[in-house]
Design a protein around this motif. Structure first.
Motif, PDB file in Angstrom:
ATOM      1  N   TYR A   6       8.096   1.592  10.936  1.00 28.29           N
ATOM      2  CA  TYR A   6       9.079   2.121   9.990  1.00 28.29           C
ATOM      3  C   TYR A   6       8.423   2.488   8.667  1.00 28.29           C
ATOM      4  N   PHE A   7       7.549   1.628   8.167  1.00 32.07           N
ATOM      5  CA  PHE A   7       6.852   1.914   6.915  1.00 32.07           C
ATOM      6  C   PHE A   7       6.011   3.180   7.030  1.00 32.07           C
ATOM      7  N   LEU A   8       5.387   3.364   8.207  1.00 28.54           N
ATOM      8  CA  LEU A   8       4.570   4.562   8.410  1.00 28.54           C
ATOM      9  C   LEU A   8       5.439   5.822   8.425  1.00 28.54           C
ATOM     10  N   LEU A   9       6.662   5.691   8.900  1.00 32.17           N
ATOM     11  CA  LEU A   9       7.567   6.841   8.940  1.00 32.17           C
ATOM     12  C   LEU A   9       8.057   7.243   7.551  1.00 32.17           C
ATOM     13  N   ILE A  10       8.310   6.257   6.689  1.00 33.89           N
ATOM     14  CA  ILE A  10       8.882   6.565   5.380  1.00 33.89           C
ATOM     15  C   ILE A  10       7.821   6.678   4.284  1.00 33.89           C
ATOM     16  N   ILE A  52       0.825  -1.214   0.000  1.00 33.05           N
ATOM     17  CA  ILE A  52       0.000   0.000   0.000  1.00 33.05           C
ATOM     18  C   ILE A  52       0.857   1.261   0.000  1.00 33.05           C
ATOM     19  N   LEU A  53       1.851   1.321   0.896  1.00 34.51           N
ATOM     20  CA  LEU A  53       2.624   2.548   1.097  1.00 34.51           C
ATOM     21  C   LEU A  53       3.823   2.680   0.160  1.00 34.51           C
ATOM     22  N   ILE A  54       4.483   1.577  -0.102  1.00 33.44           N
ATOM     23  CA  ILE A  54       5.741   1.647  -0.857  1.00 33.44           C
ATOM     24  C   ILE A  54       5.520   1.353  -2.335  1.00 33.44           C
ATOM     25  N   ALA A  77       4.555   8.000   2.069  1.00 36.64           N
ATOM     26  CA  ALA A  77       4.123   9.321   1.613  1.00 36.64           C
ATOM     27  C   ALA A  77       3.050   9.876   2.547  1.00 36.64           C
ATOM     28  N   GLN A  78       3.113  11.165   2.809  1.00 37.08           N
ATOM     29  CA  GLN A  78       2.219  11.799   3.770  1.00 37.08           C
ATOM     30  C   GLN A  78       0.749  11.585   3.420  1.00 37.08           C
ATOM     31  N   GLN A  79       0.427  11.631   2.125  1.00 34.51           N
ATOM     32  CA  GLN A  79      -0.968  11.510   1.716  1.00 34.51           C
ATOM     33  C   GLN A  79      -1.518  10.093   1.893  1.00 34.51           C
ATOM     34  N   ASP A  80      -0.634   9.122   2.081  1.00 32.49           N
ATOM     35  CA  ASP A  80      -1.080   7.730   2.250  1.00 32.49           C
ATOM     36  C   ASP A  80      -1.159   7.308   3.707  1.00 32.49           C
ATOM     37  N   ILE A  81      -0.630   8.127   4.613  1.00 36.38           N
ATOM     38  CA  ILE A  81      -0.539   7.722   6.018  1.00 36.38           C
ATOM     39  C   ILE A  81      -1.917   7.552   6.644  1.00 36.38           C
ATOM     40  N   ALA A  82      -2.843   8.472   6.360  1.00 31.52           N
ATOM     41  CA  ALA A  82      -4.184   8.386   6.953  1.00 31.52           C
ATOM     42  C   ALA A  82      -4.884   7.095   6.536  1.00 31.52           C
ATOM     43  N   THR A  83      -4.759   6.748   5.260  1.00 31.97           N
ATOM     44  CA  THR A  83      -5.362   5.506   4.765  1.00 31.97           C
ATOM     45  C   THR A  83      -4.739   4.294   5.435  1.00 31.97           C
ATOM     46  N   ALA A  84      -3.407   4.314   5.580  1.00 31.54           N
ATOM     47  CA  ALA A  84      -2.706   3.186   6.203  1.00 31.54           C
ATOM     48  C   ALA A  84      -3.095   3.035   7.668  1.00 31.54           C
ATOM     49  N   LEU A  85      -3.184   4.159   8.395  1.00 29.59           N
ATOM     50  CA  LEU A  85      -3.543   4.092   9.809  1.00 29.59           C
ATOM     51  C   LEU A  85      -4.973   3.579   9.990  1.00 29.59           C
ATOM     52  N   ARG A  86      -5.868   4.038   9.120  1.00 25.41           N
ATOM     53  CA  ARG A  86      -7.253   3.561   9.192  1.00 25.41           C
ATOM     54  C   ARG A  86      -7.313   2.062   8.907  1.00 25.41           C
ATOM     55  N   TRP A  87      -6.515   1.622   7.931  1.00 29.83           N
ATOM     56  CA  TRP A  87      -6.475   0.198   7.593  1.00 29.83           C
ATOM     57  C   TRP A  87      -5.890  -0.609   8.753  1.00 29.83           C
ATOM     58  N   LEU A  88      -4.828  -0.108   9.395  1.00 28.20           N
ATOM     59  CA  LEU A  88      -4.185  -0.831  10.491  1.00 28.20           C
ATOM     60  C   LEU A  88      -5.108  -0.988  11.703  1.00 28.20           C
ATOM     61  N   SER A  89      -6.017  -0.070  11.879  1.00 26.62           N
ATOM     62  CA  SER A  89      -6.938  -0.161  13.013  1.00 26.62           C
ATOM     63  C   SER A  89      -8.034  -1.187  12.761  1.00 26.62           C
ATOM     64  N   GLY A  90      -8.141  -1.690  11.538  1.00 26.92           N
ATOM     65  CA  GLY A  90      -9.195  -2.631  11.191  1.00 26.92           C
ATOM     66  C   GLY A  90     -10.471  -1.887  10.900  1.00 26.92           C
ATOM     67  N   SER A  91     -10.759  -1.671   9.624  1.00 29.76           N
ATOM     68  CA  SER A  91     -11.884  -0.820   9.265  1.00 29.76           C
ATOM     69  C   SER A  91     -12.635  -1.390   8.070  1.00 29.76           C
TER      70      SER A  91
END
Length: 343
Positions: free
Chosen positions: A176-180, A120-122, A182-196
């Protein structure tokens, strides 16, 4: 005397079967009610008649878009993810004879999460690639777990400790993946990691539906084998069970379900951990716990999503609610097992 014993055994078996059927029927009825509620309730509440008309293919102003595009994919994602997490969690707990031996604690879910997050992020790949990567990562995690826990002789306690260590390491990789990323993808990744279940789409959940329809029946058919494996390696072998073949089929089916479900909805916390013990408490012993675990899992996900969406001023992802339910039980289980000397 012998006849009386046989009659008592038969009566006990009939009583346990009746309890199994009643509990599963209630869980299935509850699942239907929750599914209908998810299709009815939203910013606008539609009557059951409108929902049924939409599902039958009729066009109803406002309801058609809301039900077909938003609510139906969300409900199906929660339903099939709940079945996948519930059955897979119960399989590992039963096969390894330990309530802590579930995909969440062992790091299998985290392994699939790392692969999905990397895509998703990379790589920013398609949903199909994410699903394939999640399955491969889940299987690799299982192999690493087994190799590290084997030692001179296999130990479930060692397996759980190794799994906790692997989960911690993979959690660091996720950070680490969340740190590196892209800023615009972080919100989507965090929402996905919380189980949504937010943003679920029919084309994205099709692999999950297909995987559950293929793998869940395999685990259900092997339910008796799973119960025999719970007796231990020597007892299962003495009863004529091909333990290696049965265990391999159960692990492959469970990992595929857990990986695809994780890739689709994110790692919904503690559903795999809670479903088996709750189902076992409800149906008792004597019959397979696979189907009740799947039904408990889907009810947990659907109920938690409804609570997260409509019980608070702020809408919470489903994984937040299931996490609040599962964390106290995990602490209770650890304390109880520590007192018994099981850890």
């Amino acid at each position: 005397m012998r006849q009386t014993i046989i009659e008592n055994l038969a009566a006990g078996r009939r009583k346990r079967r009746r309890r199994w059927i009643i509990v599963n029927s209630i869980l299935l009825l509850l699942a239907c009610i929750l599914s209908i509620a998810m299709l009815m309730i939203g910013n606008t509440i539609y009557p059951v008649s409108d929902v049924i008309r939409v599902l039958m293919g009729e066009s109803v102003d406002g309801a058609t878009f809301a039900v077909n595009t938003i609510r139906l994919p969300r409900m199906l994602a929660g339903l099939f993810a709940g079945i996948a997490f519930g059955i897979a969690g119960n399989t590992f707990q039963t096969m390894l004879r330990n309530p802590l031996a579930n995909p969440d604690i062992l790091g299998i879910t985290a392994g699939s999460s790392v692969a999905a997050l990397f895509c998703i992020l990379i790589l920013r790949t398609s949903n199909t690639t994410i699903s394939i990567a999640a399955v491969i990562a889940g299987l690799v995690t299982v192999v690493i777990l087994y190799l590290l826990a084997k030692g001179k002789s296999f130990s479930v306690g060692r397996l759980i400790l190794v799994g906790i260590g692997i989960q911690a390491m993979l959690s660091a990789v996720i950070s680490y993946f969340l740190l590196i990323g892209a800023q615009q993808d972080i919100a989507t990744a965090l929402r996905w990691l919380s189980g949504s279940l937010n943003g679920s789409q029919m084309n994205a959940i099709f692999p999950l539906i297909l995987t559950v329809l293929i793998c869940a029946p395999i685990v259900i058919l092997l339910g008796k084998h799973l119960s025999i494996l719970e007796l231990g390696e020597q007892s299962a072998s003495s009863l004529g069970l091909n333990t290696d073949k049965s265990r391999m089929l159960l692990i492959l089916s469970s990992v595929c379900m857990i990986a695809i479900a994780t890739a689709t909805t994110g790692p919904i916390a503690f559903v795999a951990f809670l479903s088996g013990p709750i189902a076992k408490r409800l149906v008792g012993i004597g019959f397979s716990n696979v189907i009740p675990s799947g039904l408990v899992g889907l009810n947990l996900v659907l109920a938690a999503d409804l609570i997260g969406q409509f019980m608070f001023e702020v809408r919470f992802p489903v994984g937040i609610i299931t996490g609040l339910l599962g964390a106290p039980y995990l602490l209770y289980l650890l304390i109880r097992m520590n007192r018994k000397g099981s850890l």
